[in-house]
Design a protein around this motif. Structure first.
Motif, PDB file in Angstrom:
ATOM      1  N   THR A  68       5.403  -5.952   4.175  1.00 37.26           N
ATOM      2  CA  THR A  68       5.984  -7.285   4.003  1.00 37.26           C
ATOM      3  C   THR A  68       7.193  -7.242   3.084  1.00 37.26           C
ATOM      4  OG1 THR A  68       3.797  -8.294   4.314  1.00 37.26           O
ATOM      5  CG2 THR A  68       5.502  -9.659   3.308  1.00 37.26           C
TER       6      THR A  68
ATOM      7  N   THR B   8      10.445 -11.422  -3.404  1.00 35.54           N
ATOM      8  CA  THR B   8      10.249 -10.061  -2.901  1.00 35.54           C
ATOM      9  C   THR B   8      10.380  -9.014  -3.991  1.00 35.54           C
ATOM     10  OG1 THR B   8      11.106 -10.745  -0.735  1.00 35.54           O
ATOM     11  CG2 THR B   8      11.035  -8.387  -1.196  1.00 35.54           C
TER      12      THR B   8
ATOM     13  N   ASN C 293      13.512 -16.302  -1.507  1.00 40.38           N
ATOM     14  CA  ASN C 293      12.717 -15.259  -0.859  1.00 40.38           C
ATOM     15  C   ASN C 293      12.994 -13.884  -1.457  1.00 40.38           C
ATOM     16  OD1 ASN C 293      11.444 -17.044   0.894  1.00 40.38           O
ATOM     17  ND2 ASN C 293      12.963 -16.771   2.507  1.00 40.38           N
TER      18      ASN C 293
ATOM     19  N   SER D  12      10.898  -8.237   4.348  1.00 37.34           N
ATOM     20  CA  SER D  12      11.483  -9.372   3.641  1.00 37.34           C
ATOM     21  C   SER D  12      12.793  -8.990   2.954  1.00 37.34           C
ATOM     22  CB  SER D  12      10.499  -9.919   2.601  1.00 37.34           C
ATOM     23  OG  SER D  12      11.055 -10.982   1.876  1.00 37.34           O
TER      24      SER D  12
ATOM     25  N   TYR E 124       3.126 -14.509   1.351  1.00 34.97           N
ATOM     26  CA  TYR E 124       4.324 -13.681   1.188  1.00 34.97           C
ATOM     27  C   TYR E 124       5.009 -13.408   2.525  1.00 34.97           C
ATOM     28  CZ  TYR E 124       3.156 -12.568  -3.689  1.00 34.97           C
ATOM     29  OH  TYR E 124       2.899 -12.639  -5.032  1.00 34.97           O
ATOM     30  N   SER E 125       4.236 -13.387   3.611  1.00 30.40           N
ATOM     31  CA  SER E 125       4.841 -13.102   4.916  1.00 30.40           C
ATOM     32  C   SER E 125       5.843 -14.171   5.321  1.00 30.40           C
ATOM     33  CB  SER E 125       3.750 -12.981   5.986  1.00 30.40           C
ATOM     34  OG  SER E 125       3.150 -14.248   6.235  1.00 30.40           O
ATOM     35  N   LYS E 126       5.738 -15.338   4.729  1.00 30.36           N
ATOM     36  CA  LYS E 126       6.722 -16.391   5.002  1.00 30.36           C
ATOM     37  C   LYS E 126       8.116 -15.954   4.577  1.00 30.36           C
ATOM     38  CE  LYS E 126       7.765 -21.194   3.889  1.00 30.36           C
ATOM     39  NZ  LYS E 126       9.100 -20.868   3.369  1.00 30.36           N
TER      40      LYS E 126
ATOM     41  N   ALA F 292       9.275 -13.055   4.710  1.00 29.38           N
ATOM     42  CA  ALA F 292       9.778 -12.101   5.695  1.00 29.38           C
ATOM     43  C   ALA F 292      10.129 -12.775   7.023  1.00 29.38           C
ATOM     44  CB  ALA F 292       8.747 -10.996   5.928  1.00 29.38           C
ATOM     45  N   SER F 293       9.465 -13.885   7.342  1.00 30.72           N
ATOM     46  CA  SER F 293       9.706 -14.545   8.627  1.00 30.72           C
ATOM     47  C   SER F 293      10.785 -15.611   8.566  1.00 30.72           C
ATOM     48  CB  SER F 293       8.398 -15.176   9.141  1.00 30.72           C
ATOM     49  OG  SER F 293       7.892 -16.117   8.206  1.00 30.72           O
TER      50      SER F 293
ATOM     51  N   CYS G 186      -1.054 -12.364   0.848  1.00 35.36           N
ATOM     52  CA  CYS G 186      -0.165 -11.609   1.739  1.00 35.36           C
ATOM     53  C   CYS G 186       0.417 -12.505   2.835  1.00 35.36           C
ATOM     54  CB  CYS G 186      -0.914 -10.439   2.371  1.00 35.36           C
ATOM     55  SG  CYS G 186      -1.399  -9.135   1.216  1.00 35.36           S
ATOM     56  N   LEU G 187      -0.415 -13.410   3.367  1.00 37.54           N
ATOM     57  CA  LEU G 187       0.071 -14.336   4.386  1.00 37.54           C
ATOM     58  C   LEU G 187       1.130 -15.268   3.809  1.00 37.54           C
ATOM     59  CD1 LEU G 187      -3.237 -15.284   6.257  1.00 37.54           C
ATOM     60  CD2 LEU G 187      -1.359 -13.854   7.091  1.00 37.54           C
TER      61      LEU G 187
ATOM     62  N   LEU H 278      -0.103  -3.526   3.739  1.00 34.65           N
ATOM     63  CA  LEU H 278       0.435  -4.783   4.264  1.00 34.65           C
ATOM     64  C   LEU H 278       1.482  -5.367   3.320  1.00 34.65           C
ATOM     65  CD1 LEU H 278       0.311  -7.039   6.394  1.00 34.65           C
ATOM     66  CD2 LEU H 278      -1.576  -8.055   5.105  1.00 34.65           C
TER      67      LEU H 278
END
Length: 299
Positions: free
Chosen positions: A15, A56, A52, A19, A246-248, A250-251, A243-244, A11
């Motif tokens: 990500t 990353t 970001n 990202s 960090y997903s920001k 990428a989004s 991880c959630l 995951l």
């Protein structure tokens, strides 16, 4: 490494890949399009995108190494630096979202006076404030020695190893969340409620606003829950929450940039330019090879 750790590592890798590509594409659009750069929101987008990208390439790989190795992935100095960046970038990202929501509010509610109210100088001052605000908490944590490797999240982040500092650390963490996440959340809600009153019949605008507010929710961190001894948190859930968060990174490019018409247009222009250069290059090579083939015949 068990299946849980392998899944979390996968995951993280996914990500990181999304990202890196999406934020690099936003940065490329900013460099390519002068029309985008002339607008005040470009400064907020640039600030968010660069943050970001730093997260990353610096923080995510260290967390991945921590998940794989099940221990601190780097020396103490490097880990403290990564923890400093982790806290700074998280706060800067949330405040950048708040700044973008304020810009959107001014543009929609005061369209005729937008250029006078939101100039590049005003945007630069807002970005400077976000930096000062975001630097305050990691600087205080560094002075109090509250930066290091946290086994629960397999990350270099805010942490306190001394039991006698538990209450002080809890107060600091609460203040950090209140003046970063909660402040940004309140600003987003207030500004977008004003925007929704003006654009309530435009479903696409409402969908985008809902996405932007939901993206902020992934920054909710279980550190406050962790401080309560009655609610233990497993390490796998701790890493998953990281991880959630960090997903920001990428989004954000899709929510704030790549779904907008100007960025889509810039992406098409960049793609067309790349394809045009490739076609010229291939045609040049074909012409050279063809001339080489016919030279012996002419002789």
């Amino acid at each position: 490494m068990n299946s849980w750790d392998a899944g979390l590592a996968g995951l993280l890798v996914g990500t990181m890949g999304v990202s890196l590509l999406s934020n690099a594409l936003v940065l490329l659009c900013l460099l390519h399009s002068a029309d985008i750069r002339r607008q005040a929101p470009a400064l907020f987008t640039l600030n968010l995108t660069c943050g970001n990208l730093l997260c990353t390439v610096l923080n995510m790989p260290l967390t991945l190494a921590g998940v794989v190795a099940q221990r601190q992935p780097a020396g103490d100095r490097l880990c403290r630096l990564a923890a400093f960046l982790d806290t700074f970038l998280a706060t800067n990202s949330m405040l950048s979202m708040a700044a973008l929501s304020i810009d959107r509010w001014v543009a929609v509610v005061f369209p005729l006076s937008y250029r006078a109210k939101m100039r590049l100088r005003d945007a630069a001052l807002m970005v400077a404030y976000t930096w000062l605000h975001a630097l305050a908490f990691p600087a205080a944590a560094l002075a109090l020695s509250w930066l290091g490797f946290h086994q629960l999240y397999a990350s270099c982040t805010l942490c306190s190893r001394r039991p006698d500092e538990r209450l002080r650390f809890a107060v600091f963490t609460g203040a950090f969340h209140a003046l970063s996440f909660l402040l940004s959340f309140v600003v987003l809600c207030c500004t977008y409620l004003k925007v929704l009153k003006v654009a309530r019949f435009h479903c696409k605008r409402i969908d985008v606003i809902t996405m932007q507010t939901l993206v902020l929710l992934v920054d909710i961190h279980p550190r406050l829950v962790e401080l309560s001894s009655s609610v233990p948190i497993g390490s796998h859930w701790g890493v998953l929450s990281k991880c959630l968060a960090y997903s920001k990174a990428a989004s954000d490019p899709f929510v704030y940039s790549l779904l907008r018409h100007q960025y889509r247009k810039s992406c098409k222009e960049i793609l067309n330019r790349i394809l045009h250069r490739r076609s010229l290059h291939s045609s040049g090579l074909t012409g050279d090879s063809h001339s080489q083939n016919i030279l012996p015949v002419s002789e």
